[in-house]
Design a protein around this motif. Sequence first.
Motif: not given
Length: 347
Positions: A108-109, A158, A240-241
Amino acid sequence: MQETKKRASARSESPRTSGEIHRWLRRLARENPDIFGRGGQWKIRPVKEQHASSHVTEVYQIDDKRVHVKFFRRTLGPTSTTYEPCREMATEFATLKEYERRGFGSGKYQVARALGSDERLDCALATLYVGGFTLQSLIQDVIHGKRGPAELYMGLELTAGLLRRIHTEMPQSYYIDQCEMFYSYLKALLRLEETGALGGFHRKAMRNMARWYEHQPLFRQRGVTVHGDANPSNFKIKDGIIYAFDVERSRPRRSKCVDLGSIAADLWHQFAYEGGDGNKAEPYVQHFIRAYEPDRKHRNEIQDLLPFYTSQSLYKIASLGFWDGEYRRRLIEEGTRRAEEVPELSK
């Protein structure tokens, strides 16, 4: 006429010709078959795209993939007397590879993936292009009513998650580099002083810095590796990343508040410059800090030190040459106000 021929000859002899860049990109495609496939013809063409950067950057289409190229020899603003473009290129390339080695190429990160570098092409660094939108464009869209606040809250969550991952998974140390901490602060102030922009704030700024120098918790921080240039244009969100870019200033033995203060300052700046009221950024700043540090005790420790780093970032933004005198004064005034928030320690 002769001078014109000389200039034309210089352009034709420049290493940064489209043909040589295309040959270099084809070589990078061959060296990265997991991205570009094997044995392709790799049709290459430039793609026009705006990108906020301190260097000339270009995007190239290679079949169905895109590559982002930054030319370190082509700067778009003032540089220090010690700036060496190819050294900076090599540093960022090595840093990107270290992030990749530590697993920042998935999940994700993420941090942008480095593909290659070449000193002969104006110290060019190629990374795999990422689509999506920048955190900066998201902030501005919310200010202008094009997106809802909930989207910015999610974007800041995020960003907080990515910075926390960098701060915890990259090298850490028992102490921060204390000399560098005050050198960076002074450097921003001296730039303003040299241009005469600091004006009547000089004495207050020096007095505030002296008070922070007496604040012992500032010196007892654990060191982490920071992004080092955590302004919203250096983060992109897609599906979403979140991806981080421009990590040439990523360094160990720094305070986590270097990055957190940069985001906090830029939020105030964006709301002040684009929306006319920097105070409207405060709910987003608080949400960002809570997302970064859920534990109240540790969050309070961050909140105590954050004014010092937010002040430094506001002074740094003010030192850029984009603003008129009135707005630069607003940035300096806000930076000075933040620096006055030195916590009172209980005896």
